[in-house]
Design an enzyme around this catalytic site. Sequence first.
Site, PDB file in Angstrom:
ATOM      1  N   ARG A  53       0.364  13.712  28.398  1.00  0.00           N
ATOM      2  CA  ARG A  53       0.507  12.979  27.135  1.00  0.00           C
ATOM      3  C   ARG A  53       2.283  13.326  26.357  1.00  0.00           C
ATOM      4  NH1 ARG A  53      -1.554  14.482  22.316  1.00  0.00           N
ATOM      5  NH2 ARG A  53      -3.411  15.235  23.070  1.00  0.00           N
ATOM      6  N   TYR A 106       8.139 -10.966  17.032  1.00  0.00           N
ATOM      7  CA  TYR A 106       6.810 -11.164  17.900  1.00  0.00           C
ATOM      8  C   TYR A 106       5.746 -10.785  16.847  1.00  0.00           C
ATOM      9  CZ  TYR A 106       3.733  -9.844  21.631  1.00  0.00           C
ATOM     10  OH  TYR A 106       2.565  -9.694  22.552  1.00  0.00           O
ATOM     11  N   LYS A 203       7.790  -6.886  30.197  1.00  0.00           N
ATOM     12  CA  LYS A 203       8.444  -8.178  30.578  1.00  0.00           C
ATOM     13  C   LYS A 203       9.514  -8.114  31.694  1.00  0.00           C
ATOM     14  CE  LYS A 203       5.656  -9.385  27.121  1.00  0.00           C
ATOM     15  NZ  LYS A 203       5.967  -9.361  25.750  1.00  0.00           N
TER      16      LYS A 203
HETATM   17  C1  LIG Z   1       5.703  -9.015  24.613  1.00  0.00           C
HETATM   18  C2  LIG Z   1       6.266  -8.471  23.422  1.00  0.00           C
HETATM   19  C3  LIG Z   1       6.237  -7.497  22.669  1.00  0.00           C
HETATM   20  C4  LIG Z   1       4.909  -6.571  22.670  1.00  0.00           C
HETATM   21  O1  LIG Z   1       4.982  -5.986  23.990  1.00  0.00           O
HETATM   22  P1  LIG Z   1       3.481  -5.490  24.720  1.00  0.00           P
HETATM   23  O2  LIG Z   1       4.135  -4.615  26.119  1.00  0.00           O
HETATM   24  O3  LIG Z   1       2.732  -6.773  24.912  1.00  0.00           O
HETATM   25  O4  LIG Z   1       2.892  -4.502  23.793  1.00  0.00           O
HETATM   26  C5  LIG Z   1       7.209  -7.001  21.607  1.00  0.00           C
HETATM   27  N1  LIG Z   1       8.171  -7.793  21.469  1.00  0.00           N
HETATM   28  C6  LIG Z   1       8.448  -8.850  22.249  1.00  0.00           C
HETATM   29  C7  LIG Z   1       9.566  -9.866  21.926  1.00  0.00           C
HETATM   30  C8  LIG Z   1       7.620  -9.159  23.172  1.00  0.00           C
HETATM   31  O5  LIG Z   1       7.772 -10.445  24.064  1.00  0.00           O
END
Ligand SMILES: *Cc1c(COP(=O)(O)O)cnc(C)c1O
Length: 389
Positions: A53, A106, A203
């Site tokens: 961790r 988001y 992403k």
């Molecule tokens: C998906 C996303 C998040 C959150 O990320 P996770 O990995 O799903 O927790 C935050 N900001 C943006 C712009 C996103 O597209």
Amino acid sequence: MDLESLVIHGDADGDDDPSIAPVLHLSSTYRAASAQAFAAEATAVRPQHYYARYGNPTLARCERLLAGLERAESALLFASGMGAISTTVLALLAQGDHVVAQTSHYMSTTRLLTALLPKWGIGATLVDQTDTAAFAGALRPETRLVIVETPSNPTLALTDLAAVAALARAQGILTLADNTFASPVNQRPRELGIDLVVHSATKYLGGHSDLVAGALAGPRPLVERVWETAIVLGACASPFNAWLLLRGLRTLPLRVARSNATALALARHLASHPAVARVHYPGLASHPQHALAARQMQGFGGLIGVELAGGYAAAQRFVAALRLAAQAVSLGGVETLAAHAASMWEGSLTPAEIAQAGISPALVRIAVGLEAPADLIADVDQALAQAGG
Ligand SMILES: *Cc1c(COP(=O)(O)O)cnc(C)c1O
């Protein structure tokens, strides 16, 4: 190093393991050679061989590469993008502090700001991101942090990063940018004066829709401060996800360049289609902030917002009729995804909140992947024909 070389070599750790591919370290704990060594690891900042961790050699390798990509001194991985955002915000703010952020973020970031932070006595003022003067007007003596996200969901509105960074810095206020939509290939907020950058590595950074992770990049003292909170809140990244992320990062510049080019071609095609009322894409001259996009971005990204002339029902039919593009949330993977924004939010938001978030009932978000541009154009054409007016 150019980003294209950095993604191949920027994680090298100088150890003597001859493996070309990174070693995946799964151990949760480590044997100490002596009482002194044990005590040293237990009190070290970001130890790599104490308890997973706190850190681990695979995570450290990936973090080194991410820091390089965002032109930062240091980076820290998290279990998710929201883990990165919430841990960073909670680490930097205390009761009585105030944060300035955008009306469009988001959705979970908005919830953090409007539903969670008030529980700890932290106030937030949300401003129109396209209006730089609104950021200046919202700053208070107790403002400690300005949070920006550009381009943002769902209409790909932009924030002038250099201008907001300058006005916050002039008052000693920290800035944090969510750079998920652009990726460091298309935009490097730190080169424009932003202090801290966060990502949903789920992403573009991961790029294959097979991991959930988040990242923070910035000056070492700030990242270490966030780490102190991160080990308490516990949203630490798994070594396997960090390993997958390293693998995905090797091709980030290639993937993003391809997605940029295809998205521009698709956006132009959609803009000329009679069944389409409006296209939101920063690379089109019709985007209200196209000049800003050209100034602060190296590429315009892979996300397109398209409003169908036939409204809500046509938008739903369009998404259902797509054959190559899957109906799904998320973005940044190799495959093209499409989502009808109003359908996604009508269960959790009121119609007024949907309208306030700028979500037209006819809006479909397309996250452009790496398929052949001609195949994607053919797919949207057949789906538009089926969707009707
Ligand atoms: C998906 C996303 C998040 C959150 O990320 P996770 O990995 O799903 O927790 C935050 N900001 C943006 C712009 C996103 O597209």
